[in-house]
Design an enzyme around this catalytic site. Structure first.
Site, PDB file in Angstrom:
ATOM      1  N   SER A 140       0.847  -1.195   0.000  1.00  0.00           N
ATOM      2  CA  SER A 140       0.000   0.000   0.000  1.00  0.00           C
ATOM      3  C   SER A 140       0.878   1.238   0.000  1.00  0.00           C
ATOM      4  O   SER A 140       2.013   1.224   0.501  1.00  0.00           O
ATOM      5  CB  SER A 140      -0.895   0.014   1.244  1.00  0.00           C
ATOM      6  OG  SER A 140      -1.594   1.235   1.360  1.00  0.00           O
ATOM      7  N   TYR A 154      -2.053  -0.533  10.277  1.00  0.00           N
ATOM      8  CA  TYR A 154      -2.177  -0.925   8.874  1.00  0.00           C
ATOM      9  C   TYR A 154      -0.927  -0.524   8.083  1.00  0.00           C
ATOM     10  O   TYR A 154      -0.357  -1.334   7.340  1.00  0.00           O
ATOM     11  CB  TYR A 154      -3.409  -0.260   8.268  1.00  0.00           C
ATOM     12  CG  TYR A 154      -3.587  -0.514   6.793  1.00  0.00           C
ATOM     13  CD1 TYR A 154      -4.056  -1.733   6.330  1.00  0.00           C
ATOM     14  CD2 TYR A 154      -3.299   0.488   5.862  1.00  0.00           C
ATOM     15  CE1 TYR A 154      -4.228  -1.966   4.975  1.00  0.00           C
ATOM     16  CE2 TYR A 154      -3.455   0.268   4.506  1.00  0.00           C
ATOM     17  CZ  TYR A 154      -3.933  -0.961   4.064  1.00  0.00           C
ATOM     18  OH  TYR A 154      -4.086  -1.184   2.721  1.00  0.00           O
TER      19      TYR A 154
END
Length: 247
Positions: A140, A154
């Site tokens: 990501s 995350y």
């Protein structure tokens, strides 16, 4: 580009990016094994779309943060198609936005298991059946820039995926290539759930390409990295964010 005769496992393949990856790989001739956890209807709809177009695909439910779920998935893939040539580690998620101050240890561990442990377990499990091939991890942009509010766990997990990708490329070469993608703002349920509409509009406006990404944009790059056309690419963490972040 052709993947004819090859078998691909796509984890988290029931929806959004995972579903698009499964469909794109099948279009190039790969047999596709789609893992899902809770998105049964959408996973089977993806299988139906692939088979309707003349491809081969099956869907297998499983929790990939647990060895039993991983082993059952890989065993089904090998039982059905005989081998594994491509692994797309797409399982993952934010779970919830929590600051470090309010974050219980259980949340931290759940995010790490969902994103990092699943990638480790899947990679380890397929190695017994993958003499040559390609692994593509979905990291990501958060792994590069730390993510948005309440996304420390995350972002940390996705940074770990990026580091794992580099290490695996060294360990598994020359026969297995390992790369990752770092998607930015992609129009998926992830942002439907966790990102406010006004934030998404602001990101669009600040992005050189002036739009959010599509799942198909990510799938196209996954397919390229899985193919022999990317035969000299390994250990790369490829940005796919419309120019929002340069690295």
């Amino acid at each position: 580009m052709t993947l004819s005769g090859k078998t691909a496992i796509v984890t988290g393949g029931g929806r959004d990016i995972g579903s698009a990856c499964a469909i794109r790989l099948a279009r190039e001739g790969a047999n596709v094994v789609i893992n899902y956890f809770a998105s049964a209807d959408r996973a089977h709809a993806t299988v139906d779309a692939i088979t309707a177009a003349g491809g081969q695909a099956i869907a297998v439910q499983g929790d990939l943060s647990k060895p039993d779920g991983v082993d059952a998935l890989v065993a089904k893939a090998v039982e059905t198609y005989g081998t594994v040539d491509i692994l797309v580690n797409n399982t993952g998620g934010l779970i919830a936005r929590k600051t470090v101050g309010e974050m219980p240890l259980e949340h931290w561990q759940a995010v790490m298991d969902l994103n990092v442990t699943s990638t480790f377990l899947m990679t380890k499990a397929v190695l017994a059946h993958m003499s040559k091939g390609a692994i593509v991890n979905i990291a990501s942009q958060a792994g590069r820039d730390g993510g948005g509010p309440g996304a420390v766990a995350y972002a940390t997990s996705k940074g770990a995926i990026m580091a794992m990708t580099r290490g695996l490329a060294k360990e598994l070469g020359p026969d297995i290539r390992v790369n990752a993608l770092c998607p930015g703002m992609i129009d998926t349920d992830f942002h439907n759930i966790f990102t406010k509409p006004e934030v998404r509009k602001n990101v669009e406006a600040a992005t050189p390409l002036k739009r959010q990404g599509r799942s198909e944009d990510v799938a196209n790059m996954v397919c390229f990295l899985a193919s022999d056309e990317a035969s000299f690419v390994t250990g790369a963490n490829v940005d796919i964010n419309g120019g929002m972040l340069f690295s």
